[in-house]
Design an enzyme around this catalytic site. Structure first.
Site, PDB file in Angstrom:
ATOM      1  N   GLY A 159      -2.327  -5.187   0.703  1.00 46.69           N
ATOM      2  CA  GLY A 159      -3.204  -4.244   1.077  1.00 46.69           C
ATOM      3  C   GLY A 159      -3.776  -3.354   0.215  1.00 46.69           C
ATOM      4  O   GLY A 159      -3.086  -3.180  -1.156  1.00 46.69           O
ATOM      5  N   CYS A 160      -4.761  -2.727   0.256  1.00 51.07           N
ATOM      6  CA  CYS A 160      -5.574  -1.910  -0.636  1.00 51.07           C
ATOM      7  C   CYS A 160      -4.536  -0.762  -1.035  1.00 51.07           C
ATOM      8  O   CYS A 160      -4.529  -0.296  -2.321  1.00 51.07           O
ATOM      9  CB  CYS A 160      -7.030  -1.505  -0.198  1.00 51.07           C
ATOM     10  SG  CYS A 160      -6.951  -0.854   1.398  1.00 51.07           S
ATOM     11  N   PHE A 161      -4.136  -0.108  -0.079  1.00 51.72           N
ATOM     12  CA  PHE A 161      -3.144   1.000  -0.377  1.00 51.72           C
ATOM     13  C   PHE A 161      -1.773   0.591  -1.086  1.00 51.72           C
ATOM     14  O   PHE A 161      -1.463   1.347  -1.866  1.00 51.72           O
ATOM     15  CB  PHE A 161      -2.796   1.842   1.060  1.00 51.72           C
ATOM     16  CG  PHE A 161      -3.872   2.718   1.493  1.00 51.72           C
ATOM     17  CD1 PHE A 161      -4.545   3.671   0.865  1.00 51.72           C
ATOM     18  CD2 PHE A 161      -4.298   2.178   2.818  1.00 51.72           C
ATOM     19  CE1 PHE A 161      -5.589   4.666   1.255  1.00 51.72           C
ATOM     20  CE2 PHE A 161      -5.483   3.046   3.301  1.00 51.72           C
ATOM     21  CZ  PHE A 161      -6.183   4.441   2.668  1.00 51.72           C
TER      22      PHE A 161
END
EC number: 1.2.1.38
Lengths: 357, 357, 357, 357
Positions: A159-161
């Site tokens: 994921g991006c986070f």
């Protein structure tokens, strides 16, 4: 006889943001090419009528994601689909010899049980076969899992986070330089992370001129970050993760707080820790002490910009990390994984420099 | 015989953002009126030529800040000047009987020594007299220092970050519910906090589509927050404060992390703590558990929106606070102080509801 | 014997927006390379300390713009300087054999007299020599002056508004399809067109959440547009040009209104007119009837997106044109000119596809 | 015996942008109060759970729009519903004695035939009765139809584009100072004009950092503008109207081009024309020559800011007009109409000054 490098890539979910970025990155890529455009809603339409502003050679048709059709023309497939769909399509592609990079959360957990717990609502379709797939999938953080990615059949792009948060944090966990309790991640993202499907909260009229936290306590990315952090640290970790929605299209900043075990370490020492680990990784730039990353510096690039500061009064470490959530946080990282799988240098064809401002 | 309530207010630094907000708030205020517009750069000009879009009755002239002229027509003066200037003008006004609310940092520290340490660059003009003034000035956080403000001759309005950060934090410090070590404040502000004087970093072309930390470790507001936190907690506190620049005009969000002493407390318990303290304060709204504040909800209002969440896995408390940095974080808080000084209800004439979206 | 194609390019004014874009575009350009970084304010500093987020190989020093030093290492020079400075430096470079592309307005008029009239304030430095230079300089609109640019010693890159406005308008003037009186250009630009030097009106706090006209009647670009329009139309033209400031970093949209001589022409007919002229120009994309250009589609590309509509009730033609003001409207167009001067295809090394969104 | 002024107002469509603005404006209004909150989707819920950030006294319930319930408690109703719904509800309210201000397009045309032509898709529900209603409804532009509005049972509040465009244009049409052919309106709006229902084009990720035209030729507001323009000019008018979407929440700017009949008129003359007509209208501000309106100056106010410029070379008149599309362009204008209907001064309770920046 020389190994052929490169390959043909099917993009499934072509008109969403993940698909659009992947297609754009593969345009002009010296070793990879788009072989198939998959999309249910726009199946049967010419690409130019789906996306007039990104013309493709010969204006291909978007098609329904038929595994046989994909396998006939593709070495790789990038799946950019809502959670719960990739786990249905991936097995069919894998058994036809297509190597898969999934941009969704479907294969990010080694344990099917945990996946079911976190993504329960979408889990209806999962079955026994997927449990095996889950445990065999490689977590696609190239700077940390490079060799495994190169050999993988199935890669789960982070994921991006988690990408932004793990990049500065993992070196300190690996070296045992910080306390594993009390880690706090305060993250900020642009609205494109919410995808292209219209939602009230993502309207310009709502999101502009405002910043707000969301998913406070228990956001899904918490456990994804913890899984990889524990793997690297070799011990149990419970951390705090709070995402915030920022009025901008792209960009993700993660500010990470942790306590140094040795309060005598300086910002310079800690910068050296990052530099030592990322020296040979072209998609990471460690900033000099006192320079803090702006997400704009990373925009439209596959680069993570990292910076460290230390409060010598309290022994607190402050880590900062900026990425483009749709590139290094999604599609670019997917292409980086395929580069490795195809025997190419990880940064091949990936933009590393921003158009500023 | 009835005490006359209300008063005439001189606004010094009229064309900066602090001055503009003050003037706008005093337009239509039922108990206060603008008596004098002070500004060095635009002295001698009609207000309409300085600011065509905010017409004032009789189109007054902007004047140089002459203490005698001000005292002749004003009960109060709001000083909205760069740091280091208010401490020169305030004594002259005070000795002429004008009560002063200063929006700068000049009188925010009780100790002149600390002021010199933190604001050394601007400190050239300070002298002995100011040390006395410093210690006599009242820190203008109306919800915490109301009675002292009502009686004060000189009020130092808090900074925007301290206002937003202290509002949710002080109740827990006062009740002794959190550890005083390890407090982390991750704050986010719009660019208007940087003022109206042009700076490259505040250009739309630079600041738009980007978020970035700045002043990491040692930002001036750290010690201002610590001073008030220590006063309320009654013990020494060293906390972490990291500001971030957000691509929006107004709004300030503070996300505060602290460890609960009793890990059994729930989000509902902690919300009750806030509600109990702020029940009779109309400029504070405590949100129900699970509702998190967007700065847009507070925009153009003098209200602070507070919310609490607890991670029961770790006993970590997450406090969230949203304000308009130019109203509750600056000019509105100044007017709130004058309301108290003038014998009016604190919220008199102050907008409490936003125009959404 | 084969002609060597390509060349070494000095960038003068390296840290402004025009310079930054030029450097970024030359990174990875297959035929051109950066040979010299000129900048007065940052002379003597390493590039990494001027611009940490755009690392260059070997981290060169920024230097003062010494003509001999430039000539020793450069075939071409891009001048990205405030108006009135290029006309001083250009002659010295030309006489040393360096071919010059000027991004300022100094050489955009054939007549020195007109230049003096329009840019009077900056004109102090102009002398007799410059009158000759003015008339010899080629107006750098590659789609219209390609052969002349290829042979030129001195090219004046057009302004951003003239580029966007002339691209859709010139075909209709050339074919004599529209009335030459009553042409109206309503143009909208992002704030980066105002440059990197801080100005109050360009602060995010001022320019965000607002649109406003400026320079109504008599904006400098009016006469620049008229000069080229008259040249192509072969008759006198007085048109209306109104620029507006839009709250975005980049992008420029020009909406042009003109009356068709033959009111029977349809939008399809007019689209064919554009397609016929721009068919072999890779930096122009003509959109199908009913698709209107968003500036975001052109962002970070050297492409102009054009569209036409006709009101059959009134015989009014509406032309729409979107560009990136810093690429096709400035630095990209400059590189496109150098490509032609260096014997390369015009689009060499220039991005034509946007990262959307 | 004194006539009672003021009244109780039902707001139907309470949670959309039009409803929210109306409720916000009626909070603190000295003569009007909210008597009923209508909304189908949120019927049965407490207001605080629909809109936590805009607390209302006693936290009323949102209800289904029952005509008897509304009539029992209301003198007026503001209908803020999608096109095609008001024409069903309005007759039922009118026959129960409730006076109606409709913010939709349902009653903006005097002729039902024209309405059916322009709004054909939504027209299914219209019947004979509505044709009578259409012709009896008053077009709610208070500066031009004040007396008729004061006496009206049913008022159709104008669209946002017509409001901004007609305000500067009508004086010149009325005085016969401009040619009635060749009028061009180039208009720019923030995205809140698109309403609160999620649409892809209005996502921040799509609309931010971009400007684009839409509805070129044949936008519905064209005929609405023409209807009122013809009424005032007393002759047939066909004009050009092109809307553009601007990356901001609120604000609408209309730039209008027309040819002066007497080319000797100056900008000063034309400013005098506007001043003469709007002198006694507190919701209009005519700017001095050379000052051009920014939409931010009108934000959150019910004021229209007007400015004029003349190109003496061509005799072209340029009119500029800035409003807040949700206030003077929608809900504020609705309240202004009710003020007149209730015997109050038109600006009663309406904000006229912006919080800048």
């Amino acid at each position: 006889m020389a190994t052929v490098k490169g390959g043909r890539v099917a993009v499934i979910g072509a008109s969403g943001y993940g698909g659009l970025q992947t297609i754009r990155l593969l345009q002009g890529h010296p070793g990879l090419s788009v072989s198939f455009l998959g999309g249910e809603r726009s199946a049967g339409q010419r690409w130019s009528s789906v996306c007039s502003f990104l013309p493709l050679p010969d204006d291909p048709k978007v098609e329904s994601a038929d595994p046989d059709r994909i396998a006939a023309c593709s070495d790789f497939a990038v799946l950019s689909l809502p959670n719960g769909l990739a786990c249905q399509l991936a097995p069919q592609l894998l058994e036809r010899g297509v190597r898969v990079v999934d941009l969704s959360a479907d294969f990010r957990y080694r344990s099917l049980e945990q996946w079911l717990q976190v993504y329960a609502k979408e889990a209806g379709s999962l079955n026994r076969q997927d449990a095996e797939l889950c445990s065999s999938a490689v977590y696609g953080l190239p700077e940390w899992n490079g060799p495994a990615i190169a050999d993988a059949k199935l890669v789960a792009a982070p994921g991006c986070f988690p990408t932004a948060s793990l990049m500065p944090l993992l070196p300190f966990l690996k070296q045992g330089l910080i306390e594993t309790s009390g880690i706090i991640i305060d993250a900020k993202t642009g609205t494109s992370g919410g995808g292209r499907v219209p939602k009230e909260a993502m309207l310009l009229a709502e999101a502009s001129e405002s910043i707000a936290p969301y998913g406070v306590i228990g956001h899904r990315h918490t456990s994804e970050i913890e899984q990889m952090a524990m793997e690297v640290a070799g011990q149990d970790i419970r951390l705090q993760f709070t995402p915030h929605l920022v009025p901008m299209v792209r960009g993700l900043l993660s500010t990470v707080y942790a306590r140094l075990r040795d309060p005598g370490l300086t910002a310079e020492d800690c910068t050296t820790v990052l530099e030592a680990i990322y020296r040979h990784h072209p998609c990471v730039q460690v900033l000099p002490v006192g320079t803090y990353p702006a997400t704009k510096w990373a925009r439209h690039t596959n680069r993570a910009l990292l910076s460290v500061q230390v409060d010598t009064r309290t022994g607190q470490l402050v880590l900062m990390s900026a990425i483009d959530n749709l590139i290094k946080g999604q599609a670019g990282q997917g292409v980086q994984c395929i580069n490795l799988m195809a025997g190419l240098a990880p940064e091949t064809g990936l933009p590393l420099q921003s158009f500023y401002p």
